[in-house]
Design an enzyme around this catalytic site. Structure first.
Site, PDB file in Angstrom:
ATOM      1  CD  GLU A 187       0.049   1.392   3.152  1.00  0.00           C
ATOM      2  OE1 GLU A 187      -0.101   2.379   2.443  1.00  0.00           O
ATOM      3  OE2 GLU A 187       0.433   1.468   4.324  1.00  0.00           O
ATOM      4  NE  ARG A 205      -2.825   3.295   3.746  1.00  0.00           N
ATOM      5  CZ  ARG A 205      -2.726   3.790   4.979  1.00  0.00           C
ATOM      6  NH1 ARG A 205      -3.784   4.354   5.538  1.00  0.00           N
ATOM      7  NH2 ARG A 205      -1.615   3.721   5.663  1.00  0.00           N
ATOM      8  CB  SER A 256       8.000   6.287   6.920  1.00  0.00           C
ATOM      9  OG  SER A 256       7.292   7.344   7.460  1.00  0.00           O
ATOM     10  CG  HIS A 265       4.655   6.287  15.470  1.00  0.00           C
ATOM     11  ND1 HIS A 265       3.311   6.087  15.271  1.00  0.00           N
ATOM     12  CD2 HIS A 265       5.188   6.490  14.243  1.00  0.00           C
ATOM     13  CE1 HIS A 265       3.049   6.136  13.978  1.00  0.00           C
ATOM     14  NE2 HIS A 265       4.164   6.383  13.332  1.00  0.00           N
ATOM     15  CG  PHE A 293       0.823  13.606   9.833  1.00  0.00           C
ATOM     16  CD1 PHE A 293       1.482  14.140   8.736  1.00  0.00           C
ATOM     17  CD2 PHE A 293      -0.314  12.831   9.604  1.00  0.00           C
ATOM     18  CE1 PHE A 293       1.023  13.921   7.447  1.00  0.00           C
ATOM     19  CE2 PHE A 293      -0.772  12.608   8.322  1.00  0.00           C
ATOM     20  CZ  PHE A 293      -0.102  13.146   7.241  1.00  0.00           C
ATOM     21  CG  HIS A 329       3.404   5.047   5.004  1.00  0.00           C
ATOM     22  ND1 HIS A 329       2.969   4.791   6.283  1.00  0.00           N
ATOM     23  CD2 HIS A 329       2.486   4.462   4.193  1.00  0.00           C
ATOM     24  CE1 HIS A 329       1.871   4.073   6.219  1.00  0.00           C
ATOM     25  NE2 HIS A 329       1.560   3.859   4.978  1.00  0.00           N
TER      26      HIS A 329
END
Lengths: 353, 353
Positions: free
Chosen positions: A143, A178, A219, A299, A306, A320
């Site tokens: 994906e 995905r 990423s 993270h 983000f 990513h």
């Protein structure tokens, strides 16, 4: 609003998506599209390793050699070059190539120019380390996700087109949702990393056998065109937790199921740094990657930042790509690399050996 | 390791769990168990509201009256008392009762002592506000989660037993996976909050109709028995982001699908504060609750801190319970409460009215 899973890759589900059909994400994101002609891609990370600064010119020359082999008809559709320092203080240069035709990759790999060079005794004697780590996911095994819509990097560059706004993002579990194969498969690890030839402690040539469903995440961040405000957003807000998280994975991955984690800087053919970077993480399974991503403070900090800034991004490009792949179609080979390099760190001799 | 879903509530899944069968959580947690005799529970939040400090003695007396009605044979199996200040600066005292027999609750509700008191003209004239918010989830419509194994609070107190270590926790989506009905149902909202009687702007009596699958979370902290270190852990590390997150939901819930959010302090019958608190959140659906919990910085901070300290907890007790319920079995009634109270804030007159 469309599904991240392209229509020709959709199938009757035996495993449900995490969110209901009417889920709507909080901001727009896009995925790369390729026609049904794209059956399988090759992602090849081809590395040159050195321990002493004085070796850099030779290492850059080796990298240029590898990039030179990309020029022929069987070379990759797209490639980029990177540099990073690993946990043992070694520099690693990589040429990262993407093929849309596994047969062309096979021809490239078996060409005299590539095979002859790799197999040559000089590789054992020239004082540099070399590695090649290759995965070959089918179209239903990977994906992508972009916060922008043009000039796609990585595997997107061989897919060629961009989707409309997709539904499966903005929630934990959307990465899995995905990947087309997740419609019917848990994508679980099968087996362990196994040393099938050589001894990492002794240097020389080492071959590691992978296993089904190793997950590979790339990423990336590209601030080449970013204005002052977005450069500051990236360098001052996103980068510090990102570096902290990636260093943590590089140094503590073994207990988490993270086989290897490299936070790399893009470079040109002369080894000069560009304003692009990305992380390359190999994980025992997608599930291991999910658990870390959803719970580790660094993270989560990246994720929160983000979410906060994504709708205002103009020239700062964040993306990513994540794949799983069959063990029989992975290549993990090392020549004179230190024993913590790549898959070697967590690989063990076969049971009974 | 056992499933959070008790064996008699397991059924063939049409919707998959988020994690594979061999998932193992990173630390132990437990859920409450009841035999198959427990078909449905009643969770009744019975409130007294006042705006002026001088009204507190009358409000405490009203709360004691409500608690007094619990003493009879048809009263709840368990109850507790709480106090909180809402976004309009009003104090709210609540008696929170749990019944394991909906028929007993019905008899209690219809008793002269309860019905007569609620319907009396004095309720409109005594200067206090009153509300009752009741949901009646079936056994397959709620879940619990405890970081301890004895003396269960809330709905656990009417279930009576504790599980062994359960599998479904430690990942986003585990809350849904613990609710038995999620095996076959998305638990989606059906309809909207509707004012079916009265006008919140005018005070007096107001009745709000709920809808299917309103999600109710009670998320609690009990530091009564905690030593100095754990008191400090709670008060200095967990409480600040918790207060920030709960205040955010109280004040901004409307756009997020959070109908009501009350961070309450436990009290005794005289209104004195105890070292226990919990949050009571009503959400349009479990999905709305999930999205907030997984992405809001304050909740992620709570989550990260919890992950860090949970294995060392001794006397600090952290838990939650989450239910969904059928709209036809919900009661949301208000007498002389300010118009932002409970479900009234987001309720609208019926279409066409």
């Amino acid at each position: 609003m469309e599904s991240a899973i392209d229509t020709h890759l959709q199938c009757p589900r035996t495993l449900s998506r995490r969110v209901p059909d009417d889920y709507r994400p909080p901001f727009p994101m896009w995925v790369a599209r390729a026609g049904s002609g794209l059956q399988q891609v090759v992602m090849a990370y081809l590395g040159v390793q050195y321990g002493q600064d004085a070796q850099r010119p030779a290492a850059v020359a080796a990298l240029r050699h590898i990039a030179g082999t990309f020029e022929g008809a069987d070379g990759p559709v797209h490639h980029d070059l990177t540099d990073h320092v690993d946990d043992s203080g070694h520099h690693n240069l990589m040429a990262v190539g993407y093929w849309s035709d596994p047969a062309a990759f096979c021809r490239w790999l078996r060409s005299d120019e590539v095979k002859g060079w790799w197999d040559a005794d000089e590789r054992l004697a020239d004082g540099l380390g070399y590695f090649r780590e290759v995965v070959t996911p089918r179209a239903d095994q990977f994906e992508t996700l972009y916060a922008f819509q043009d000039d796609l990097p990585g595997v997107g560059s061989v897919m060629g087109e961009i989707s409309g706004e997709i539904s499966e993002h903005g929630y934990w579990g959307s990465m899995r949702d995905r990947i087309p194969q997740s419609q019917t498969d848990w994508l679980q690890a099968d087996g362990n990393l196994t040393i099938v030839s050589g001894d990492p402690g002794n240097g020389g040539r080492v071959v590691v056998r992978g296993h089904d469903n190793i997950a590979l995440i790339r990423s990336g961040q590209d601030w080449r065109a970013a204005g002052e405000e977005e450069r500051s957003l990236y360098l001052d807000e996103l980068l510090p937790p990102l570096e902290e998280g990636m260093d943590f994975l590089r140094d503590n991955g073994e207990t988490l199921g993270c086989y290897s984690n490299r936070f790399v800087r893009s470079i040109d053919l002369d080894g000069n740094e560009l304003d692009e970077s990305y992380n390359i993480g190999h994980w025992r399974s997608l599930e291991h990657l999910e658990r870390w991503a959803e719970s580790h403070p660094t993270h989560l900090r990246i994720f929160v930042t983000f979410f906060r800034v994504v709708t205002g991004l103009e020239k700062l490009r964040l993306y990513h790509e994540v794949s799983v792949s069959d063990g029989r179609e992975q290549i993990f080979e090392y020549v004179n690399c230190h024993p913590r390099t790549g898959m070697m760190r967590d690989a063990r001799p076969p049971a009974g050996a």
